[in-house]
Design a protein around this motif. Structure first.
Motif, PDB file in Angstrom:
ATOM      1  N   GLN A 172      69.626 -53.364 -41.651  1.00  0.00           N
ATOM      2  CA  GLN A 172      69.308 -54.357 -42.682  1.00  0.00           C
ATOM      3  C   GLN A 172      70.448 -55.356 -42.867  1.00  0.00           C
ATOM      4  O   GLN A 172      70.210 -56.540 -43.111  1.00  0.00           O
ATOM      5  CB  GLN A 172      68.975 -53.660 -43.995  1.00  0.00           C
ATOM      6  N   ALA A 173      71.681 -54.898 -42.731  1.00  0.00           N
ATOM      7  CA  ALA A 173      72.812 -55.823 -42.806  1.00  0.00           C
ATOM      8  C   ALA A 173      72.757 -56.838 -41.669  1.00  0.00           C
ATOM      9  O   ALA A 173      72.993 -58.038 -41.869  1.00  0.00           O
ATOM     10  CB  ALA A 173      74.127 -55.057 -42.772  1.00  0.00           C
ATOM     11  N   ALA A 174      72.418 -56.369 -40.479  1.00  0.00           N
ATOM     12  CA  ALA A 174      72.259 -57.277 -39.339  1.00  0.00           C
ATOM     13  C   ALA A 174      71.098 -58.228 -39.579  1.00  0.00           C
ATOM     14  O   ALA A 174      71.148 -59.401 -39.192  1.00  0.00           O
ATOM     15  CB  ALA A 174      72.046 -56.481 -38.062  1.00  0.00           C
ATOM     16  N   GLY A 175      70.043 -57.721 -40.220  1.00  0.00           N
ATOM     17  CA  GLY A 175      68.897 -58.559 -40.543  1.00  0.00           C
ATOM     18  C   GLY A 175      69.246 -59.668 -41.517  1.00  0.00           C
ATOM     19  O   GLY A 175      68.814 -60.821 -41.355  1.00  0.00           O
ATOM     20  N   ARG A 176      70.041 -59.345 -42.524  1.00  0.00           N
ATOM     21  CA  ARG A 176      70.444 -60.375 -43.481  1.00  0.00           C
ATOM     22  C   ARG A 176      71.302 -61.443 -42.812  1.00  0.00           C
ATOM     23  O   ARG A 176      71.187 -62.638 -43.133  1.00  0.00           O
ATOM     24  CB  ARG A 176      71.179 -59.731 -44.659  1.00  0.00           C
ATOM     25  N   ALA A 177      72.137 -61.032 -41.867  1.00  0.00           N
ATOM     26  CA  ALA A 177      72.933 -62.010 -41.122  1.00  0.00           C
ATOM     27  C   ALA A 177      72.026 -62.920 -40.293  1.00  0.00           C
ATOM     28  O   ALA A 177      72.263 -64.140 -40.205  1.00  0.00           O
ATOM     29  CB  ALA A 177      73.937 -61.289 -40.228  1.00  0.00           C
ATOM     30  N   TYR A 178      70.983 -62.344 -39.695  1.00  0.00           N
ATOM     31  CA  TYR A 178      70.011 -63.144 -38.936  1.00  0.00           C
ATOM     32  C   TYR A 178      69.317 -64.151 -39.850  1.00  0.00           C
ATOM     33  O   TYR A 178      69.173 -65.340 -39.492  1.00  0.00           O
ATOM     34  CB  TYR A 178      68.985 -62.217 -38.277  1.00  0.00           C
ATOM     35  N   ILE A 179      68.886 -63.725 -41.040  1.00  0.00           N
ATOM     36  CA  ILE A 179      68.210 -64.628 -41.967  1.00  0.00           C
ATOM     37  C   ILE A 179      69.116 -65.808 -42.321  1.00  0.00           C
ATOM     38  O   ILE A 179      68.676 -66.970 -42.340  1.00  0.00           O
ATOM     39  CB  ILE A 179      67.777 -63.883 -43.249  1.00  0.00           C
ATOM     40  N   GLU A 180      70.383 -65.533 -42.592  1.00  0.00           N
ATOM     41  CA  GLU A 180      71.302 -66.620 -42.930  1.00  0.00           C
ATOM     42  C   GLU A 180      71.450 -67.592 -41.767  1.00  0.00           C
ATOM     43  O   GLU A 180      71.592 -68.803 -41.968  1.00  0.00           O
ATOM     44  CB  GLU A 180      72.661 -66.063 -43.340  1.00  0.00           C
ATOM     45  N   ASN A 229      63.854 -53.605 -26.232  1.00  0.00           N
ATOM     46  CA  ASN A 229      63.277 -53.250 -27.529  1.00  0.00           C
ATOM     47  C   ASN A 229      64.284 -52.439 -28.326  1.00  0.00           C
ATOM     48  O   ASN A 229      65.346 -52.058 -27.828  1.00  0.00           O
ATOM     49  CB  ASN A 229      61.970 -52.465 -27.355  1.00  0.00           C
ATOM     50  N   GLY A 230      63.918 -52.162 -29.574  1.00  0.00           N
ATOM     51  CA  GLY A 230      64.643 -51.219 -30.393  1.00  0.00           C
ATOM     52  C   GLY A 230      64.017 -49.848 -30.271  1.00  0.00           C
ATOM     53  O   GLY A 230      62.901 -49.694 -29.759  1.00  0.00           O
ATOM     54  N   THR A 231      64.706 -48.853 -30.780  1.00  0.00           N
ATOM     55  CA  THR A 231      64.220 -47.474 -30.637  1.00  0.00           C
ATOM     56  C   THR A 231      62.994 -47.189 -31.487  1.00  0.00           C
ATOM     57  O   THR A 231      62.255 -46.245 -31.203  1.00  0.00           O
ATOM     58  CB  THR A 231      65.328 -46.486 -31.017  1.00  0.00           C
ATOM     59  N   ASP A 232      62.751 -47.990 -32.534  1.00  0.00           N
ATOM     60  CA  ASP A 232      61.592 -47.739 -33.400  1.00  0.00           C
ATOM     61  C   ASP A 232      60.963 -49.053 -33.826  1.00  0.00           C
ATOM     62  O   ASP A 232      61.219 -49.568 -34.913  1.00  0.00           O
ATOM     63  CB  ASP A 232      61.999 -46.918 -34.626  1.00  0.00           C
ATOM     64  N   ASP A 233      60.132 -49.599 -32.953  1.00  0.00           N
ATOM     65  CA  ASP A 233      59.424 -50.852 -33.220  1.00  0.00           C
ATOM     66  C   ASP A 233      58.138 -50.522 -33.971  1.00  0.00           C
ATOM     67  O   ASP A 233      57.249 -49.866 -33.436  1.00  0.00           O
ATOM     68  CB  ASP A 233      59.107 -51.546 -31.888  1.00  0.00           C
ATOM     69  N   ILE A 234      58.006 -50.987 -35.221  1.00  0.00           N
ATOM     70  CA  ILE A 234      56.814 -50.682 -36.026  1.00  0.00           C
ATOM     71  C   ILE A 234      55.692 -51.693 -35.810  1.00  0.00           C
ATOM     72  O   ILE A 234      54.581 -51.488 -36.295  1.00  0.00           O
ATOM     73  CB  ILE A 234      57.150 -50.606 -37.530  1.00  0.00           C
ATOM     74  N   ILE A 235      55.949 -52.774 -35.096  1.00  0.00           N
ATOM     75  CA  ILE A 235      54.937 -53.812 -34.889  1.00  0.00           C
ATOM     76  C   ILE A 235      54.209 -53.595 -33.567  1.00  0.00           C
ATOM     77  O   ILE A 235      52.982 -53.525 -33.517  1.00  0.00           O
ATOM     78  CB  ILE A 235      55.578 -55.210 -34.923  1.00  0.00           C
ATOM     79  N   ILE A 236      54.941 -53.519 -32.476  1.00  0.00           N
ATOM     80  CA  ILE A 236      54.389 -53.142 -31.172  1.00  0.00           C
ATOM     81  C   ILE A 236      55.171 -51.909 -30.747  1.00  0.00           C
ATOM     82  O   ILE A 236      56.317 -52.025 -30.300  1.00  0.00           O
ATOM     83  CB  ILE A 236      54.498 -54.286 -30.143  1.00  0.00           C
ATOM     84  N   PRO A 237      54.586 -50.729 -30.934  1.00  0.00           N
ATOM     85  CA  PRO A 237      55.352 -49.484 -30.772  1.00  0.00           C
ATOM     86  C   PRO A 237      56.185 -49.458 -29.497  1.00  0.00           C
ATOM     87  O   PRO A 237      55.758 -49.928 -28.432  1.00  0.00           O
ATOM     88  CB  PRO A 237      54.258 -48.413 -30.767  1.00  0.00           C
ATOM     89  N   GLY A 260      64.674 -52.173 -34.427  1.00  0.00           N
ATOM     90  CA  GLY A 260      63.223 -52.252 -34.374  1.00  0.00           C
ATOM     91  C   GLY A 260      62.738 -53.449 -33.578  1.00  0.00           C
ATOM     92  O   GLY A 260      63.276 -53.774 -32.514  1.00  0.00           O
ATOM     93  N   HIS A 261      61.746 -54.144 -34.136  1.00  0.00           N
ATOM     94  CA  HIS A 261      61.033 -55.202 -33.433  1.00  0.00           C
ATOM     95  C   HIS A 261      61.925 -56.384 -33.070  1.00  0.00           C
ATOM     96  O   HIS A 261      61.661 -57.085 -32.103  1.00  0.00           O
ATOM     97  CB  HIS A 261      59.872 -55.660 -34.321  1.00  0.00           C
ATOM     98  N   GLY A 262      62.965 -56.616 -33.849  1.00  0.00           N
ATOM     99  CA  GLY A 262      63.877 -57.734 -33.573  1.00  0.00           C
ATOM    100  C   GLY A 262      65.224 -57.263 -33.076  1.00  0.00           C
ATOM    101  O   GLY A 262      66.262 -57.763 -33.516  1.00  0.00           O
ATOM    102  N   SER A 263      65.221 -56.346 -32.137  1.00  0.00           N
ATOM    103  CA  SER A 263      66.484 -55.741 -31.677  1.00  0.00           C
ATOM    104  C   SER A 263      67.456 -56.777 -31.117  1.00  0.00           C
ATOM    105  O   SER A 263      68.673 -56.643 -31.253  1.00  0.00           O
ATOM    106  CB  SER A 263      66.194 -54.671 -30.617  1.00  0.00           C
ATOM    107  N   HIS A 264      66.924 -57.830 -30.477  1.00  0.00           N
ATOM    108  CA  HIS A 264      67.810 -58.854 -29.909  1.00  0.00           C
ATOM    109  C   HIS A 264      68.488 -59.685 -31.000  1.00  0.00           C
ATOM    110  O   HIS A 264      69.554 -60.251 -30.771  1.00  0.00           O
ATOM    111  CB  HIS A 264      67.067 -59.746 -28.917  1.00  0.00           C
ATOM    112  N   PHE A 265      67.861 -59.768 -32.179  1.00  0.00           N
ATOM    113  CA  PHE A 265      68.496 -60.453 -33.302  1.00  0.00           C
ATOM    114  C   PHE A 265      69.566 -59.557 -33.942  1.00  0.00           C
ATOM    115  O   PHE A 265      70.515 -60.048 -34.538  1.00  0.00           O
ATOM    116  CB  PHE A 265      67.462 -60.819 -34.363  1.00  0.00           C
ATOM    117  N   GLN A 266      69.381 -58.255 -33.843  1.00  0.00           N
ATOM    118  CA  GLN A 266      70.344 -57.314 -34.400  1.00  0.00           C
ATOM    119  C   GLN A 266      71.597 -57.215 -33.533  1.00  0.00           C
ATOM    120  O   GLN A 266      72.701 -57.025 -34.045  1.00  0.00           O
ATOM    121  CB  GLN A 266      69.713 -55.929 -34.542  1.00  0.00           C
ATOM    122  N   TYR A 267      71.405 -57.323 -32.216  1.00  0.00           N
ATOM    123  CA  TYR A 267      72.511 -57.235 -31.260  1.00  0.00           C
ATOM    124  C   TYR A 267      72.593 -58.524 -30.434  1.00  0.00           C
ATOM    125  O   TYR A 267      72.455 -58.491 -29.209  1.00  0.00           O
ATOM    126  CB  TYR A 267      72.296 -56.048 -30.329  1.00  0.00           C
TER     127      TYR A 267
END
Length: 281
Positions: A172-180, A229-237, A260-267
């Motif tokens: 979620q911290a990585a997600g907030r950085a992506y949103i910004e 992908n990420g280890t747990d994609d809830i959108i496209i398993p 999850g679904h946006g693993s490339h945005f997280q890393y």
């Protein structure tokens, strides 16, 4: 080499097939352009500057809205195959004969169909958070997942936090950085329409419903493919990423942890490094 970045590249328009496609193009020519195919409900503003600016250091990057999406004209079609035909029309309108593609989620479905229809056009393909035609759970999300898209958020971009990222503190911290990063651009793209959302949802559902346990269509994708992908994609398993790697003739698979679904945005730095190794091989 242009001096534009993700946040400063002007929105341009290309005419093709009666459609006025909105796009942004920046980076250095000399290699095949890297064209990004967007996810469900996404616009050009939902692409990650950390990715596109990094790739633009040594190649052209092209972001675009397909037919009927946001600032592009027309009506969004309700099949993935028709979206692929429109994406080819856009590429042809720019006069491109060879491209590399990064397709995320629905964009990955479209990218597969583009590569099948025009094997001469797509040189290398990066598929992120996506799956094959008729894959597991594609277009058949649980109700609780569907509600994440329908909710109203204080800042609408925050919808991507539960959709693209794992519920852990680190993700979620990585997600907030992506949103910004994605809200930093001053001139914003047009929001997606209700027609666009409904047509895209129908297209994904129909694509997922086209079951073929042999995944015969994947045999036609003979180009090199990187599946991420990420280890747990809830959108496209995530299992769909493994299916892609198993049935595609020439595919590598990378799964990022705690993602999850946006693993490339997280890393983003790790993804760019891995994708560059693949694209430059």
């Amino acid at each position: 080499m242009t001096s534009f970045t993700h946040d400063t590249a002007p929105t341009q328009y290309a005419e093709g097939g009666g459609i006025r496609f909105a796009y942004r193009r920046f980076g250095g020519p000399g290699r095949p352009p890297l064209v990004f195919y967007q996810h469900f409900m996404g616009t050009m503003d939902d692409h990650d500057p950390a990715l596109s600016d990094a790739f633009a250091g040594d190649r052209e990057v092209i972001l675009f809205n397909n037919t009927g999406v946001a600032s592009s004209s027309g009506i969004v079609p309700d099949t993935i195959e028709a979206m692929a035909r429109d994406a080819i029309t856009f590429t042809d309108a720019l006069g491109l004969t060879t491209i590399d593609v990064v397709g995320h989620s629905m964009g990955g479905l479209v990218a597969q169909e583009v590569a099948l229809a025009r094997p001469d056009l797509v040189r290398r393909l990066v598929l992120v958070g996506t799956g094959p035609r008729g894959g597991e759970g594609i277009g058949a999300r649980p109700d609780w997942v569907g509600k994440l898209f329908a909710r109203k958020y204080q800042r609408q971009e925050d919808m991507w936090l539960p959709i693209l990222f794992a519920p852990t503190r680190t993700s979620q911290a990585a997600g907030r950085a992506y949103i910004e990063r994605i809200v930093a651009r001053a001139d914003r793209d047009t929001p997606v329409s209700d027609q666009s959302i409904a047509a895209q949802r129908a297209a994904i559902a129909a694509y997922g419903a086209a079951k073929d346990p042999s995944y015969a269509n994947l045999k036609g994708l003979e180009l090199p493919v990187l599946v991420v992908n990420g280890t747990d994609d809830i959108i496209i398993p995530t299992i769909n990423s493994y299916i892609l790697q198993q049935f595609l003739p020439d595919a590598e698979l990378i799964l990022y942890p705690d993602a999850g679904h946006g693993s490339h945005f997280q890393y983003p730095r790790l993804f760019v490094r891995h994708a560059r190794i693949f694209l430059d091989d």
